[in-house]
Design a protein around this motif. Structure first.
Motif, PDB file in Angstrom:
ATOM      1  N   THR A   2       0.818  -1.205   0.000  1.00 38.25           N
ATOM      2  CA  THR A   2       0.000   0.000   0.000  1.00 38.25           C
ATOM      3  C   THR A   2       0.854   1.258   0.000  1.00 38.25           C
ATOM      4  OG1 THR A   2      -1.706  -1.170   1.194  1.00 38.25           O
ATOM      5  CG2 THR A   2      -1.826   1.217   1.205  1.00 38.25           C
ATOM      6  N   TYR A   3       1.904   1.268   0.817  1.00 41.25           N
ATOM      7  CA  TYR A   3       2.741   2.458   0.884  1.00 41.25           C
ATOM      8  C   TYR A   3       3.564   2.635  -0.377  1.00 41.25           C
ATOM      9  CZ  TYR A   3       1.227   2.635   5.669  1.00 41.25           C
ATOM     10  OH  TYR A   3       0.450   2.709   6.787  1.00 41.25           O
ATOM     11  N   GLY A  41       0.184  15.002  -4.105  1.00 40.54           N
ATOM     12  CA  GLY A  41       1.318  14.131  -4.427  1.00 40.54           C
ATOM     13  C   GLY A  41       2.395  14.172  -3.361  1.00 40.54           C
ATOM     14  N   GLY A  42       2.711  15.364  -2.887  1.00 44.09           N
ATOM     15  CA  GLY A  42       3.695  15.483  -1.813  1.00 44.09           C
ATOM     16  C   GLY A  42       3.211  14.836  -0.532  1.00 44.09           C
ATOM     17  N   GLY A  43       1.925  14.977  -0.249  1.00 42.47           N
ATOM     18  CA  GLY A  43       1.359  14.336   0.940  1.00 42.47           C
ATOM     19  C   GLY A  43       1.428  12.823   0.871  1.00 42.47           C
ATOM     20  N   LEU A  44       1.134  12.262  -0.300  1.00 42.59           N
ATOM     21  CA  LEU A  44       1.224  10.811  -0.455  1.00 42.59           C
ATOM     22  C   LEU A  44       2.657  10.318  -0.268  1.00 42.59           C
ATOM     23  CD1 LEU A  44      -1.181  10.212  -3.472  1.00 42.59           C
ATOM     24  CD2 LEU A  44      -1.499   9.438  -1.131  1.00 42.59           C
ATOM     25  N   ILE A  45       3.607  11.070  -0.790  1.00 37.70           N
ATOM     26  CA  ILE A  45       5.008  10.685  -0.630  1.00 37.70           C
ATOM     27  C   ILE A  45       5.430  10.779   0.829  1.00 37.70           C
ATOM     28  CG2 ILE A  45       7.374  11.368  -1.205  1.00 37.70           C
ATOM     29  CD1 ILE A  45       6.351  12.005  -4.001  1.00 37.70           C
ATOM     30  N   VAL A  46       4.990  11.828   1.519  1.00 37.40           N
ATOM     31  CA  VAL A  46       5.332  11.976   2.942  1.00 37.40           C
ATOM     32  C   VAL A  46       4.729  10.837   3.760  1.00 37.40           C
ATOM     33  CG1 VAL A  46       4.894  13.421   4.968  1.00 37.40           C
ATOM     34  CG2 VAL A  46       5.730  14.446   2.865  1.00 37.40           C
ATOM     35  N   VAL A  47       3.495  10.449   3.466  1.00 36.92           N
ATOM     36  CA  VAL A  47       2.869   9.332   4.178  1.00 36.92           C
ATOM     37  C   VAL A  47       3.665   8.048   3.956  1.00 36.92           C
ATOM     38  CG1 VAL A  47       0.833   7.830   4.196  1.00 36.92           C
ATOM     39  CG2 VAL A  47       0.559  10.298   4.258  1.00 36.92           C
ATOM     40  N   ALA A  48       4.047   7.798   2.710  1.00 35.92           N
ATOM     41  CA  ALA A  48       4.789   6.576   2.407  1.00 35.92           C
ATOM     42  C   ALA A  48       6.162   6.572   3.077  1.00 35.92           C
ATOM     43  CB  ALA A  48       4.947   6.421   0.899  1.00 35.92           C
ATOM     44  N   ILE A  49       6.848   7.695   3.048  1.00 36.53           N
ATOM     45  CA  ILE A  49       8.178   7.755   3.643  1.00 36.53           C
ATOM     46  C   ILE A  49       8.104   7.688   5.165  1.00 36.53           C
ATOM     47  CG2 ILE A  49      10.169   9.279   3.991  1.00 36.53           C
ATOM     48  CD1 ILE A  49       9.900  10.087   1.071  1.00 36.53           C
ATOM     49  N   LYS A  52       7.451   3.934   6.062  1.00 40.68           N
ATOM     50  CA  LYS A  52       8.608   3.068   5.794  1.00 40.68           C
ATOM     51  C   LYS A  52       9.835   3.959   5.614  1.00 40.68           C
ATOM     52  CE  LYS A  52       7.844  -0.309   2.821  1.00 40.68           C
ATOM     53  NZ  LYS A  52       7.400  -1.010   1.597  1.00 40.68           N
ATOM     54  N   PRO A  53      10.455   4.410   6.715  1.00 42.55           N
ATOM     55  CA  PRO A  53      11.480   5.446   6.628  1.00 42.55           C
ATOM     56  C   PRO A  53      12.706   5.094   5.780  1.00 42.55           C
ATOM     57  CG  PRO A  53      10.847   5.074   8.911  1.00 42.55           C
ATOM     58  CD  PRO A  53      10.175   4.043   8.086  1.00 42.55           C
TER      59      PRO A  53
END
Length: 78
Positions: A2-3, A41-49, A52-53
């Motif tokens: 998902t991430y 888009g930036g929010g989705l990337i921040v959530v994913a990072i 899973k750092p």
């Protein structure tokens, strides 16, 4: 998975927002929708990072994109 999907969709939105922003500025308009695309888009990337750092780096981006695409192609049965 998902991430990874969040990350890939976020990247895609960022890539698509750049020409839209440039086109809006060229026409003399306010880039409202492309700005919203940048935020989402930036929010989705921040959530994913943040979830899973250590999973995403510049060298792993093609592998992540390939795994997401192959997952959805297999899901669709193609």
């Amino acid at each position: 998975m998902t991430y990874d999907t969040f990350f890939v969709v976020g990247l895609l939105m960022l890539v698509l927002a750049i020409p839209a922003i440039l086109g809006a500025f060229r026409r003399g308009q306010t880039p409202r929708i492309p700005g919203l695309m940048l935020l989402i888009g930036g929010g989705l990337i921040v959530v994913a990072i943040s979830a899973k750092p250590n999973a995403y780096s510049i060298s792993t981006i093609p592998q992540v994109i390939d795994s997401v695409i192959s997952h959805y192609v297999a899901y669709l049965g193609a």
